[in-house]
Scaffold this motif. Structure first.
Motif, PDB file in Angstrom:
ATOM      1  N   GLN A 568      54.686  -7.901 -19.640  1.00 50.34           N
ATOM      2  CA  GLN A 568      53.658  -7.782 -18.693  1.00 50.34           C
ATOM      3  C   GLN A 568      54.555  -7.793 -17.514  1.00 50.34           C
ATOM      4  O   GLN A 568      55.461  -8.558 -17.504  1.00 50.34           O
ATOM      5  CB  GLN A 568      52.914  -9.095 -18.873  1.00 50.34           C
ATOM      6  CG  GLN A 568      53.675  -9.830 -18.792  1.00 50.34           C
ATOM      7  CD  GLN A 568      51.847 -10.806 -17.663  1.00 50.34           C
ATOM      8  OE1 GLN A 568      51.228 -10.882 -16.893  1.00 50.34           O
ATOM      9  NE2 GLN A 568      52.251 -12.520 -18.567  1.00 50.34           N
ATOM     10  N   ARG A 570      53.283  -7.874 -13.041  1.00 49.39           N
ATOM     11  CA  ARG A 570      52.210  -7.907 -12.606  1.00 49.39           C
ATOM     12  C   ARG A 570      52.493  -7.663 -10.517  1.00 49.39           C
ATOM     13  O   ARG A 570      53.732  -8.740 -10.421  1.00 49.39           O
ATOM     14  CB  ARG A 570      51.551  -9.770 -12.337  1.00 49.39           C
ATOM     15  CG  ARG A 570      50.353  -9.668 -12.128  1.00 49.39           C
ATOM     16  CD  ARG A 570      49.795 -11.510 -12.231  1.00 49.39           C
ATOM     17  NE  ARG A 570      48.796 -11.600 -10.911  1.00 49.39           N
ATOM     18  CZ  ARG A 570      48.243 -12.556 -11.044  1.00 49.39           C
ATOM     19  NH1 ARG A 570      49.029 -13.834 -11.221  1.00 49.39           N
ATOM     20  NH2 ARG A 570      47.268 -13.045 -10.184  1.00 49.39           N
ATOM     21  N   ARG A 572      51.446  -9.207  -7.191  1.00 50.54           N
ATOM     22  CA  ARG A 572      49.662  -9.931  -6.576  1.00 50.54           C
ATOM     23  C   ARG A 572      50.370  -9.827  -4.863  1.00 50.54           C
ATOM     24  O   ARG A 572      50.841 -10.347  -4.693  1.00 50.54           O
ATOM     25  CB  ARG A 572      49.828 -11.423  -6.970  1.00 50.54           C
ATOM     26  CG  ARG A 572      51.264 -12.568  -7.380  1.00 50.54           C
ATOM     27  CD  ARG A 572      50.402 -13.790  -7.009  1.00 50.54           C
ATOM     28  NE  ARG A 572      51.891 -14.615  -7.029  1.00 50.54           N
ATOM     29  CZ  ARG A 572      52.103 -15.606  -7.384  1.00 50.54           C
ATOM     30  NH1 ARG A 572      51.092 -16.178  -8.353  1.00 50.54           N
ATOM     31  NH2 ARG A 572      53.077 -16.252  -6.951  1.00 50.54           N
ATOM     32  N   SER A 584      45.355  -8.526  -7.114  1.00 52.27           N
ATOM     33  CA  SER A 584      46.880  -7.796  -7.994  1.00 52.27           C
ATOM     34  C   SER A 584      46.371  -6.789  -9.073  1.00 52.27           C
ATOM     35  O   SER A 584      44.816  -6.614  -8.890  1.00 52.27           O
ATOM     36  CB  SER A 584      46.691  -9.299  -8.458  1.00 52.27           C
ATOM     37  OG  SER A 584      45.856  -9.738  -9.209  1.00 52.27           O
ATOM     38  N   ARG A 586      47.830  -6.091 -12.855  1.00 47.55           N
ATOM     39  CA  ARG A 586      48.672  -5.659 -13.925  1.00 47.55           C
ATOM     40  C   ARG A 586      48.682  -5.284 -15.292  1.00 47.55           C
ATOM     41  O   ARG A 586      47.892  -5.334 -15.915  1.00 47.55           O
ATOM     42  CB  ARG A 586      48.239  -7.480 -14.791  1.00 47.55           C
ATOM     43  CG  ARG A 586      48.583  -7.964 -15.470  1.00 47.55           C
ATOM     44  CD  ARG A 586      47.879  -9.630 -15.852  1.00 47.55           C
ATOM     45  NE  ARG A 586      48.353 -10.383 -17.523  1.00 47.55           N
ATOM     46  CZ  ARG A 586      48.220  -9.724 -19.035  1.00 47.55           C
ATOM     47  NH1 ARG A 586      47.329  -9.178 -18.940  1.00 47.55           N
ATOM     48  NH2 ARG A 586      49.064 -10.210 -20.032  1.00 47.55           N
ATOM     49  N   SER A 588      49.798  -4.386 -18.602  1.00 46.34           N
ATOM     50  CA  SER A 588      50.441  -5.518 -19.574  1.00 46.34           C
ATOM     51  C   SER A 588      50.753  -4.250 -21.218  1.00 46.34           C
ATOM     52  O   SER A 588      49.937  -3.690 -20.890  1.00 46.34           O
ATOM     53  CB  SER A 588      50.093  -6.940 -20.230  1.00 46.34           C
ATOM     54  OG  SER A 588      47.993  -6.448 -20.370  1.00 46.34           O
TER      55      SER A 588
END
Length: 679
Positions: A568, A570, A572, A584, A586, A588
């Motif tokens: 993953q 991310r 933010r 944020s 993300r 994955s």
């Protein structure tokens, strides 16, 4: 159009937004700014403080107050809406904490009455103490504005405590015209600390104001950081105290009566009142300042909360949480790289068969005795060991034709043992742990129980968590084994269980072997992640359990035969801006294959979420499911493909707004769009 713009802005990291009230966060817990946070406790004479929540004692006026608090939410580093004063005092037996909150005119105090630890909807103040000063463990004590208490134990530099920790301490609160005040009395006997003439502990203070969505700390963990104890300031001034010599005895005598209104008169085991009695007791002894020995004989679980009712139509076991006090206390010390130990196995319902016109079957296996040793040594090693013995249990039967009573053994005499040690390593507080479990059942060679129960079971392994750059990066992993031994019929049952289904006709890597009397397997995992950072976080993992891995005699396992892997990334933003308080995005990927290299699942997902200045939230999820097989869908038959989404999108606006009186309301909604092929 606005929603599309929001998603695009979040996905791109909002390059055009300007941060409001931003400040340079501390990059690591070892930054020199952290050492400036110091609190002092002042010794008072015994009896000088009465814990009534009003802080009217004159001694409090002589103690300097902490006032340098800052917001973490909604504005990181901002000035709190309320003024707060916190003071520390102590005597030979306990630590005292006095808090005073002065609120702005017109603000209401949200303070509903609730059960212990049920405090999230109430305004409260928490005090966390790292009494070992190891920057890893801590105790948290909380009191709400309505005097409801909460407490927890932080085991691994984590801000989410274990709420099963229930020490004996006092707290009171009082609401005033200015705001509210509170007092705590925390006995030293409820804390674990090393013997020293002068103590220095880690300390942190939190003030949660739900009506304002405001989180205030004395020594906050930055939003781009992680941890708990490693970010604390220090509490000094405590001297002349020693770890208590703890000794607690809790004998009991209990009776039980079950009355049947419309009983079957032919049932010889039900006379309408069914009276029972039992006797036993617990003992707890402190072995020096760090270790605690607990022992029990026929423990009393009569006041334990009942499990919720559940109808399980699956092929897999339901695992209920542990609620028995003897096993709950210190349970976090037994948790390692896998669920090798599941304490609900001890004293569970017997599994042996018993038939007859009427059967009086025991609901649980009697625990003849158990002992547990837990604690943390000055060198940074955590120890946990447990041994227990359950009795041989029999069911009474009655043959209505021959009119004869009988007795059949449904559970053998069984011994359980588990031990774990975890050592803290280095300045970054990395850990290395080892765990071993063992079980032995005393089953006669000609007993029907040998066909359904394993005679012996062993499991264990090593686990590690290497923290790099003061915890910014973490490299974790585990490696373990399992071994069961018993009659060939019992081993066949293990091979055919829902955890593995060796009987599948299309299986290539394994098959049922009717001659086996042992079954051995392994498990392992490896993961790396970036846990802190201003914007970018991420990680990757791989884990595996061999088809013959089996720990359900002592531990907890749903399914084996899998190699899971994923990653993953991310982005933010935690600093408030003109349009968002935070947002944020993300991306994955998670997948698993079995040892035949058939994909069991595969999912790619994108999640975007944001919080608006008025605390309304919105979240959008998009995912793609890959074609996969499910080797357990037919419960022992051939592997079968299952339905999947080529794509799926879900948008969830969550509106949170304040109502009169400071209470919050929540409105949610969802919009789903998915394409599911029929072929």
């Amino acid at each position: 159009m606005k929603l599309a713009t929001f998603l695009l802005v979040c996905a791109l990291g909002a390059p055009g937004l300007t941060h409001a009230q931003a400040r340079p966060d501390r990059p690591t817990p070892n930054d020199s700014l952290l050492s400036l946070k110091r609190a002092n406790a002042v010794r008072v004479r015994p009896g000088a403080i009465s814990v009534d929540g009003k802080i009217t004692e004159s001694v409090w006026d002589t103690i300097p107050a902490l006032t340098d608090f800052v917001q973490k939410d909604p504005v990181e580093g901002g000035v709190p809406s309320d003024k707060m004063e916190v003071r520390f005092a102590y005597d030979d037996a306990a630590l005292y904490v006095a808090t005073k909150v002065i609120i702005k005119p017109g603000r209401s105090i949200q303070s509903p009455i609730g059960r212990r630890d049920n405090i999230s909807q109430s305004e409260y103040i928490s005090v966390s103490l790292d009494s070992y000063h190891d920057k890893l463990t801590a105790y948290t004590f909380t009191v709400t504005a309505s005097a409801v208490r909460g407490d927890g134990y932080h085991a691994d530099d984590d801000d989410d405590p274990d709420a099963s920790f229930d020490p004996v301490w006092e707290a009171a609160a009082s609401q005033t015209a200015e705001g509210w005040t509170a007092e705590m009395r925390i006995p030293f006997s409820q804390l674990r600390f090393n013997a020293a003439d002068v103590q220095e502990w880690g300390v942190n203070i939190r003030h949660w104001v739900p009506s304002l969505n405001e989180n205030v700390f004395w020594s906050p963990v930055p939003k781009r950081g992680t941890g708990w104890s490693s970010w604390m300031g220090s509490l000094r001034g405590i001297s002349g105290i020693a770890p208590s010599r703890r000794l607690e005895l809790m004998p009991y005598v209990a009776t039980e009566a079950n009355f049947t209104g419309t009983r079957n008169p032919s049932n010889p085991f039900d006379d309408g009142k069914n009276l029972n009695a039992r006797i036993g007791g617990d003992v707890k002894v402190g072995l020096g300042p760090a270790l605690t020995l607990q022992a029990t004989i026929n423990p009393d679980f009569g006041q334990v909360e009942a499990d919720p009712a559940e109808v399980n139509l699956s092929a897999f076991e339901t695992f209920f949480s542990e609620k028995r006090p003897f096993f709950v206390e210190g349970s976090n010390l037994f948790q390692g790289g896998h669920s090798y130990f599941y304490s609900r196995r001890i004293g569970g319902r017997p599994r042996g068969p018993a038939s007859g016109g009427f059967v009086d079957y025991p609901n649980a296996s009697t625990i003849l005795g158990a002992a547990k040793l837990t604690g943390r040594l000055p060198g940074g090693a955590s120890l946990a060991g447990l041994a227990a013995v359950t009795n041989r249990e029999s069911a009474q039967t009655y043959d209505t034709v021959a009119r004869k009573f009988g007795r059949v053994v449904v559970a053998p005499l069984t011994t359980y043992s588990v031990g774990r040690i975890q050592q803290e390593i280095g300045k970054s507080h990395s850990t290395l742990g080892f765990e071993l479990t063992g079980l032995k059942r005393n089953i006669a060679d000609d007993s029907p129980l040998e066909r359904i129960l394993n005679r012996e079971a062993f499991s264990g392994g090593a686990d590690w968590n290497i923290r790099l750059k003061d915890g910014e990066y973490a490299l974790g992993g585990a490696l373990g084994f399992s071994n069961i031994r018993g009659d060939s019929t019992a081993i066949i049952n293990a091979q055919r269980s829902s955890a593995r289904y060796f009987q599948r006709p299309d299986a290539k890597s394994y098959h049922v072997d009717s001659t086996r009397t042992t079954l051995s397997g392994f498990n392992g995992s490896l993961n790396i992640e970036r846990r802190t950072g201003k914007h970018w976080l991420g990680g990757a993992y791989v884990s595996a359990e061999s088809p013959s891995f089996e720990i359900n005699d002592m531990g907890r396992l749903g399914t084996a035969d899998g190699v899971a892997h994923g990653a993953q990334i991310r982005y933010r933003e935690t600093q408030p801006s003109r349009f968002f308080r935070n947002y944020s995005a993300r991306l994955s990927y998670d997948a698993e294959i079995n040892f035949d290299r058939d994909r069991q699942y595969g999912e790619t997902a994108l999640t975007v979420d944001g919080t608006f200045p008025n605390f309304w939230r919105i979240q959008a999820d998009a995912k793609h499911d890959a074609r996969a097989q499910d080797e357990r869908l037919t419960r022992g038959g051939p592997s079968m493909g299952y339905g999947y989404n080529n794509y799926g999108i879900e948008i969830s606006p969550i509106a949170r707004h304040r109502k009169p009186g400071g209470m919050r309301a929540c409105t949610t909604g969802k919009m789903n769009l998915a394409h599911r092929p029929t072929g």
